[in-house]
Design a protein around this motif. Structure first.
Motif, mmCIF file in Angstrom:
data_model
loop_
_atom_site.group_PDB
_atom_site.id
_atom_site.type_symbol
_atom_site.label_atom_id
_atom_site.label_comp_id
_atom_site.label_asym_id
_atom_site.label_seq_id
_atom_site.Cartn_x
_atom_site.Cartn_y
_atom_site.Cartn_z
ATOM 1 N N ILE A 64 -25.231 -9.828 53.156
ATOM 2 C CA ILE A 64 -25.873 -8.565 52.808
ATOM 3 C C ILE A 64 -24.982 -7.722 51.907
ATOM 4 N N LYS A 65 -23.678 -7.837 52.073
ATOM 5 C CA LYS A 65 -22.764 -7.095 51.206
ATOM 6 C C LYS A 65 -22.952 -7.492 49.756
ATOM 7 N N GLU A 66 -23.072 -8.791 49.495
ATOM 8 C CA GLU A 66 -23.303 -9.254 48.132
ATOM 9 C C GLU A 66 -24.626 -8.714 47.602
ATOM 10 N N MET A 67 -25.634 -8.738 48.448
ATOM 11 C CA MET A 67 -26.955 -8.294 48.019
ATOM 12 C C MET A 67 -26.961 -6.820 47.631
ATOM 13 N N GLN A 68 -26.274 -6.002 48.437
ATOM 14 C CA GLN A 68 -26.298 -4.561 48.191
ATOM 15 C C GLN A 68 -25.317 -4.120 47.109
ATOM 16 N N SER A 69 -24.350 -4.956 46.796
ATOM 17 C CA SER A 69 -23.366 -4.586 45.772
ATOM 18 C C SER A 69 -23.715 -5.146 44.394
ATOM 19 N N THR A 70 -24.762 -5.940 44.317
ATOM 20 C CA THR A 70 -25.181 -6.540 43.047
ATOM 21 C C THR A 70 -26.281 -5.694 42.425
ATOM 22 N N PRO A 71 -26.100 -5.221 41.195
ATOM 23 C CA PRO A 71 -27.135 -4.405 40.543
ATOM 24 C C PRO A 71 -28.443 -5.172 40.373
ATOM 25 N N GLY A 72 -29.551 -4.457 40.449
ATOM 26 C CA GLY A 72 -30.849 -5.090 40.266
ATOM 27 C C GLY A 72 -31.241 -5.952 41.448
ATOM 28 N N HIS A 73 -32.148 -6.878 41.192
ATOM 29 C CA HIS A 73 -32.684 -7.713 42.268
ATOM 30 C C HIS A 73 -32.182 -9.148 42.195
ATOM 31 N N GLY A 74 -31.172 -9.400 41.351
ATOM 32 C CA GLY A 74 -30.698 -10.769 41.170
ATOM 33 C C GLY A 74 -30.213 -11.426 42.445
ATOM 34 N N ALA A 75 -29.458 -10.676 43.259
ATOM 35 C CA ALA A 75 -28.912 -11.260 44.490
ATOM 36 C C ALA A 75 -30.012 -11.507 45.522
ATOM 37 N N LEU A 76 -30.998 -10.610 45.573
ATOM 38 C CA LEU A 76 -32.115 -10.805 46.497
ATOM 39 C C LEU A 76 -32.899 -12.063 46.128
ATOM 40 N N ILE A 77 -33.217 -12.186 44.848
ATOM 41 C CA ILE A 77 -33.943 -13.375 44.399
ATOM 42 C C ILE A 77 -33.095 -14.626 44.616
ATOM 43 N N GLY A 78 -31.808 -14.523 44.295
ATOM 44 C CA GLY A 78 -30.917 -15.663 44.480
ATOM 45 C C GLY A 78 -30.809 -16.085 45.927
ATOM 46 N N ALA A 79 -30.704 -15.112 46.834
ATOM 47 C CA ALA A 79 -30.597 -15.431 48.258
ATOM 48 C C ALA A 79 -31.865 -16.099 48.760
ATOM 49 N N ASN A 80 -33.008 -15.590 48.318
ATOM 50 C CA ASN A 80 -34.268 -16.195 48.744
ATOM 51 C C ASN A 80 -34.381 -17.624 48.239
ATOM 52 N N ARG A 81 -34.032 -17.847 46.986
ATOM 53 C CA ARG A 81 -34.120 -19.190 46.432
ATOM 54 C C ARG A 81 -33.035 -20.100 47.026
ATOM 55 N N GLY A 82 -31.861 -19.551 47.251
ATOM 56 C CA GLY A 82 -30.785 -20.340 47.841
ATOM 57 C C GLY A 82 -31.103 -20.778 49.256
ATOM 58 N N CYS A 83 -31.640 -19.850 50.051
ATOM 59 C CA CYS A 83 -32.037 -20.203 51.413
ATOM 60 C C CYS A 83 -33.135 -21.256 51.390
ATOM 61 N N PHE A 84 -34.106 -21.074 50.506
ATOM 62 C CA PHE A 84 -35.184 -22.066 50.394
ATOM 63 C C PHE A 84 -34.610 -23.440 50.077
ATOM 64 N N ALA A 85 -33.654 -23.476 49.152
ATOM 65 C CA ALA A 85 -33.050 -24.759 48.760
ATOM 66 C C ALA A 85 -32.291 -25.393 49.918
ATOM 67 N N ALA A 86 -31.527 -24.598 50.655
ATOM 68 C CA ALA A 86 -30.722 -25.137 51.754
ATOM 69 C C ALA A 86 -31.604 -25.622 52.907
ATOM 70 N N PHE A 87 -32.608 -24.818 53.274
ATOM 71 C CA PHE A 87 -33.492 -25.234 54.360
ATOM 72 C C PHE A 87 -34.238 -26.513 53.968
ATOM 73 N N ALA A 88 -34.718 -26.547 52.717
ATOM 74 C CA ALA A 88 -35.444 -27.719 52.239
ATOM 75 C C ALA A 88 -34.551 -28.948 52.205
ATOM 76 N N ALA A 89 -33.273 -28.752 51.859
ATOM 77 C CA ALA A 89 -32.347 -29.882 51.794
ATOM 78 C C ALA A 89 -32.177 -30.534 53.162
#
Length: 250
Positions: A64-89
């Motif tokens: 959450i620290k990364e998400m809140q310290s990153t400008p814009g929505h890049g970290a939120l989108i990245g976390a959602n896609r990253g979690c999707f990738a890891a769970f799917a893997a």
């Protein structure tokens, strides 16, 4: 630290998450974990993957620290896609995945464990989805693979946790053992699977995924859409900021 893969025995790939202090993974960490699991499954010499963690607990979800310290929505989108990738893997890994869980297994940890083929846990392990208290949604898809439907709903709404013993009662955790015996127990189970015919084992994984009554990929992606809605409505930032304010010592 990070994501490491070793070979503790013939046919066994052991993947360890080590991201202090609580194994809350960054965007890149989720992608690294996905890559490690998929690579292990594609290796013809691997017959089973053991997924576990170092440190205080198995997984505390996204950073959450990364998400809140990153400008814009890049970290939120990245976390959602990253979690999707890891769970799917974990789900799509060509060989069975054993999750060995100790301490806390929260948020994204539920996504990993819920998609694993077999779960063993230490007697201090507990599982939960704090998403509603963080202004997000997701991984109820995977929690529903661990607990009955009404308990899953109660856990989502209340953010309450359940113990490894409770999951053993429901049949989703195969064994509950003392913490110092967890790795040995998981390796013994992995060795049992690794001794089997690799072609048959891979086809067994493929066939079990094929008869699954729920498409976990589509189901989880549907959930994630509501996280984006909550963020657009301002609830996501509000609750994440409150969490960081209450946990400054972390």
């Amino acid at each position: 630290m990070g994501i490491s893969t070793t070979r503790p025995g013939a046919g066994i790939a052991e993947i360890v998450v080590d991201a202090p202090p609580v194994n809350a993974l960054t965007v890149q960490g989720w992608y690294d974990l996905a890559g490690a699991v998929l690579a292990a499954g594609r290796d013809p010499d691997v017959r089973v993957v053991l997924l576990r963690a170092a440190g205080r607990g198995f997984n505390a979800g996204v950073d959450i620290k990364e998400m809140q310290s990153t400008p814009g929505h890049g970290a939120l989108i990245g976390a959602n896609r990253g979690c999707f990738a890891a769970f799917a893997a974990v789900y799509d890994c060509e060989v069975p995945v054993i999750a060995a869980v100790h301490g806390f297994c929260l948020g994204g940890g539920i996504g990993l464990v819920g998609n694993a083929d077999i779960v063993v846990a230490s007697d201090d392990a507990y599982f939960g989805l704090p998403e509603v208290d963080r202004g997000a949604l997701g991984a109820a898809t995977h929690l529903a693979r661990l607990v009955p439907q009404h308990l899953m709903r109660a856990m989502v709404y209340t953010c309450r946790n359940v113990t490894a013993a409770e999951l053993h009662h429901h049949g989703s955790v195969l064994e509950v053992v003392p913490r110092d015996a967890l790795r040995d127990t998981a390796l013994e189970l992995a060795g049992n699977l690794a001794a089997k015919d690799p072609y048959v084992l891979r086809r067994a994984k493929e066939s079990l995924n094929g008869i699954d009554p729920v498409d976990v990929h589509r189901s989880y992606r549907y959930e994630q859409g509501f996280t984006f809605e909550l963020n657009l409505a301002g609830a996501g930032d509000r609750h994440r900021d409150a969490f960081l304010h209450d946990n400054k010592e972390s």
